[in-house]
Each structure stands twice: as structure tokens, then as C-alpha cells.
Design a protein around this motif. Structure first.
Motif, PDB file in Angstrom:
ATOM      1  N   SER A  61      10.915 138.728  31.768  1.00 13.02           N
ATOM      2  CA  SER A  61      10.792 139.860  30.849  1.00 13.02           C
ATOM      3  C   SER A  61      10.030 141.022  31.482  1.00 13.02           C
ATOM      4  CB  SER A  61      10.090 139.403  29.571  1.00 13.02           C
ATOM      5  OG  SER A  61       9.832 140.486  28.732  1.00 13.02           O
ATOM      6  N   LEU A  62       8.926 140.720  32.121  1.00 14.11           N
ATOM      7  CA  LEU A  62       8.093 141.772  32.706  1.00 14.11           C
ATOM      8  C   LEU A  62       8.775 142.474  33.873  1.00 14.11           C
ATOM      9  CD1 LEU A  62       4.573 140.088  32.691  1.00 14.11           C
ATOM     10  CD2 LEU A  62       5.383 141.929  31.205  1.00 14.11           C
ATOM     11  N   LYS A  63       9.544 141.730  34.652  1.00 12.05           N
ATOM     12  CA  LYS A  63      10.209 142.339  35.819  1.00 12.05           C
ATOM     13  C   LYS A  63      11.140 143.469  35.407  1.00 12.05           C
ATOM     14  CE  LYS A  63      11.969 138.924  38.140  1.00 12.05           C
ATOM     15  NZ  LYS A  63      12.529 138.072  39.173  1.00 12.05           N
ATOM     16  N   GLY A  64      11.641 143.429  34.205  1.00 14.06           N
ATOM     17  CA  GLY A  64      12.541 144.485  33.775  1.00 14.06           C
ATOM     18  C   GLY A  64      11.868 145.623  33.044  1.00 14.06           C
ATOM     19  N   HIS A  65      10.607 145.435  32.618  1.00 16.77           N
ATOM     20  CA  HIS A  65      10.001 146.429  31.742  1.00 16.77           C
ATOM     21  C   HIS A  65       8.607 146.890  32.144  1.00 16.77           C
ATOM     22  CE1 HIS A  65      13.022 144.258  29.330  1.00 16.77           C
ATOM     23  NE2 HIS A  65      13.278 145.466  28.887  1.00 16.77           N
ATOM     24  N   ASP A  66       7.922 146.150  32.977  1.00 16.46           N
ATOM     25  CA  ASP A  66       6.549 146.475  33.354  1.00 16.46           C
ATOM     26  C   ASP A  66       6.540 146.894  34.825  1.00 16.46           C
ATOM     27  OD1 ASP A  66       3.861 146.250  34.333  1.00 16.46           O
ATOM     28  OD2 ASP A  66       3.361 144.937  32.652  1.00 16.46           O
ATOM     29  N   HIS A  67       6.430 148.205  35.058  1.00 19.20           N
ATOM     30  CA  HIS A  67       6.537 148.723  36.423  1.00 19.20           C
ATOM     31  C   HIS A  67       5.407 148.222  37.323  1.00 19.20           C
ATOM     32  CE1 HIS A  67       9.938 151.186  35.411  1.00 19.20           C
ATOM     33  NE2 HIS A  67       9.273 151.700  34.376  1.00 19.20           N
ATOM     34  N   HIS A  68       4.198 148.128  36.793  1.00 17.85           N
ATOM     35  CA  HIS A  68       3.070 147.629  37.591  1.00 17.85           C
ATOM     36  C   HIS A  68       3.326 146.184  38.019  1.00 17.85           C
ATOM     37  CE1 HIS A  68      -0.974 146.926  38.999  1.00 17.85           C
ATOM     38  NE2 HIS A  68      -1.115 145.913  38.157  1.00 17.85           N
ATOM     39  N   PHE A  69       3.740 145.350  37.067  1.00 17.26           N
ATOM     40  CA  PHE A  69       4.026 143.955  37.385  1.00 17.26           C
ATOM     41  C   PHE A  69       5.155 143.857  38.411  1.00 17.26           C
ATOM     42  CE2 PHE A  69       6.329 139.998  36.872  1.00 17.26           C
ATOM     43  CZ  PHE A  69       5.299 139.087  37.032  1.00 17.26           C
ATOM     44  N   THR A  70       6.191 144.641  38.217  1.00 16.45           N
ATOM     45  CA  THR A  70       7.337 144.614  39.136  1.00 16.45           C
ATOM     46  C   THR A  70       6.908 144.971  40.553  1.00 16.45           C
ATOM     47  OG1 THR A  70       8.850 145.159  37.345  1.00 16.45           O
ATOM     48  CG2 THR A  70       9.651 145.536  39.574  1.00 16.45           C
ATOM     49  N   ARG A  71       6.047 145.966  40.697  1.00 14.83           N
ATOM     50  CA  ARG A  71       5.551 146.347  42.037  1.00 14.83           C
ATOM     51  C   ARG A  71       4.767 145.199  42.664  1.00 14.83           C
ATOM     52  NH1 ARG A  71       4.472 151.230  39.547  1.00 14.83           N
ATOM     53  NH2 ARG A  71       2.252 150.771  39.424  1.00 14.83           N
ATOM     54  N   LEU A  72       3.879 144.578  41.879  1.00 14.49           N
ATOM     55  CA  LEU A  72       3.111 143.443  42.401  1.00 14.49           C
ATOM     56  C   LEU A  72       4.033 142.305  42.831  1.00 14.49           C
ATOM     57  CD1 LEU A  72       0.204 143.161  39.779  1.00 14.49           C
ATOM     58  CD2 LEU A  72       0.038 144.031  42.118  1.00 14.49           C
ATOM     59  N   PHE A  73       4.973 141.972  41.976  1.00 15.38           N
ATOM     60  CA  PHE A  73       5.888 140.863  42.224  1.00 15.38           C
ATOM     61  C   PHE A  73       6.750 141.131  43.459  1.00 15.38           C
ATOM     62  CE2 PHE A  73       9.497 138.069  41.452  1.00 15.38           C
ATOM     63  CZ  PHE A  73       8.873 136.911  40.993  1.00 15.38           C
ATOM     64  N   ASP A  74       7.291 142.336  43.549  1.00 14.98           N
ATOM     65  CA  ASP A  74       8.137 142.686  44.695  1.00 14.98           C
ATOM     66  C   ASP A  74       7.347 142.700  45.997  1.00 14.98           C
ATOM     67  OD1 ASP A  74      10.320 142.873  43.010  1.00 14.98           O
ATOM     68  OD2 ASP A  74      10.348 145.070  42.980  1.00 14.98           O
ATOM     69  N   LYS A  75       6.123 143.214  45.957  1.00 10.19           N
ATOM     70  CA  LYS A  75       5.289 143.245  47.164  1.00 10.19           C
ATOM     71  C   LYS A  75       4.951 141.817  47.606  1.00 10.19           C
ATOM     72  CE  LYS A  75       2.743 145.066  50.389  1.00 10.19           C
ATOM     73  NZ  LYS A  75       3.349 145.698  51.550  1.00 10.19           N
ATOM     74  N   HIS A  76       4.673 140.930  46.642  1.00 18.54           N
ATOM     75  CA  HIS A  76       4.389 139.527  46.952  1.00 18.54           C
ATOM     76  C   HIS A  76       5.588 138.896  47.663  1.00 18.54           C
ATOM     77  CE1 HIS A  76       4.141 135.192  46.151  1.00 18.54           C
ATOM     78  NE2 HIS A  76       2.839 135.362  46.243  1.00 18.54           N
ATOM     79  N   ASN A  77       6.777 139.118  47.124  1.00 16.23           N
ATOM     80  CA  ASN A  77       7.985 138.558  47.741  1.00 16.23           C
ATOM     81  C   ASN A  77       8.244 139.150  49.118  1.00 16.23           C
ATOM     82  OD1 ASN A  77       8.514 136.826  45.633  1.00 16.23           O
ATOM     83  ND2 ASN A  77       9.864 138.252  44.587  1.00 16.23           N
ATOM     84  N   GLU A  78       7.964 140.442  49.279  1.00 19.60           N
ATOM     85  CA  GLU A  78       8.143 141.096  50.576  1.00 19.60           C
ATOM     86  C   GLU A  78       7.204 140.491  51.618  1.00 19.60           C
ATOM     87  OE1 GLU A  78       6.825 145.359  52.325  1.00 19.60           O
ATOM     88  OE2 GLU A  78       7.981 145.434  50.464  1.00 19.60           O
ATOM     89  N   LEU A  79       5.951 140.286  51.229  1.00 15.62           N
ATOM     90  CA  LEU A  79       4.992 139.666  52.152  1.00 15.62           C
ATOM     91  C   LEU A  79       5.402 138.243  52.498  1.00 15.62           C
ATOM     92  CD1 LEU A  79       1.604 140.919  50.691  1.00 15.62           C
ATOM     93  CD2 LEU A  79       2.626 141.558  52.876  1.00 15.62           C
ATOM     94  N   ASP A  80       5.886 137.514  51.516  1.00 17.93           N
ATOM     95  CA  ASP A  80       6.336 136.143  51.754  1.00 17.93           C
ATOM     96  C   ASP A  80       7.443 136.116  52.806  1.00 17.93           C
ATOM     97  OD1 ASP A  80       6.254 133.306  51.046  1.00 17.93           O
ATOM     98  OD2 ASP A  80       8.258 133.663  50.224  1.00 17.93           O
TER      99      ASP A  80
END
Length: 72
Positions: free
Chosen positions: A11-30
Motif C-alpha cells: 500500500s505504501l509503495k504506491g502512495h507514500d513517496h518518502h517510504f517509496t524512496r527509502l524502499f527503492d534505495k534499500h533495494n538499489e543498495l542490495d
């Protein structure tokens, strides 16, 4: 990551821009870490450790955000 929050994450990945940035950066680092450890990309052990620490800090931020949003 955090299976107990799977629905909230979706739910947050589609609507919360701050969360999406954190999540995407985490995956990028991984992905960067995996590529460097597999010698697909150049990187020193020190650089890999730095990336892992940065990834862990992001994971902590993601968890705190999930707890805050869920009211836990």
C-alpha cells in the motif's frame, strides 16, 4: 523484508513517496552489494561494508516508518 507488514508495504509503495524512496534505495543498495560480492562490479571490501551499513540504516528507517504508520 518484514513479512508481517507485507500488505502495508504494498500500500505504501504506491502512495507514500518518502517510504517509496527509502524502499527503492534499500533495494538499489542490495543489488549493488550483490554485484560487488559476485565481482560483477568492482568494489573493495571496505566499500561493500560501507554499503551494508547504509542499507542497514535504511532498513531501520523503513521499520520505524512501518511501525509509525501501522500504529504499533
Amino acid at each position: 523484508m518484514f513479512p508481517e507488514y507485507r500488505d502495508l508495504i504494498t500500500s505504501l509503495k504506491g502512495h507514500d513517496h518518502h517510504f517509496t524512496r527509502l524502499f527503492d534505495k534499500h533495494n538499489e543498495l542490495d543489488q549493488q552489494i550483490r554485484n560487488k560480492e559476485a565481482h560483477i562490479e568492482p568494489g573493495t571490501q571496505l566499500e561493500i561494508e560501507r554499503l551494508k551499513k547504509e542499507k542497514l540504516a535504511l532498513k531501520d528507517q523503513i521499520y520505524a516508518h512501518l511501525r509509525q504508520v501501522s500504529g504499533a
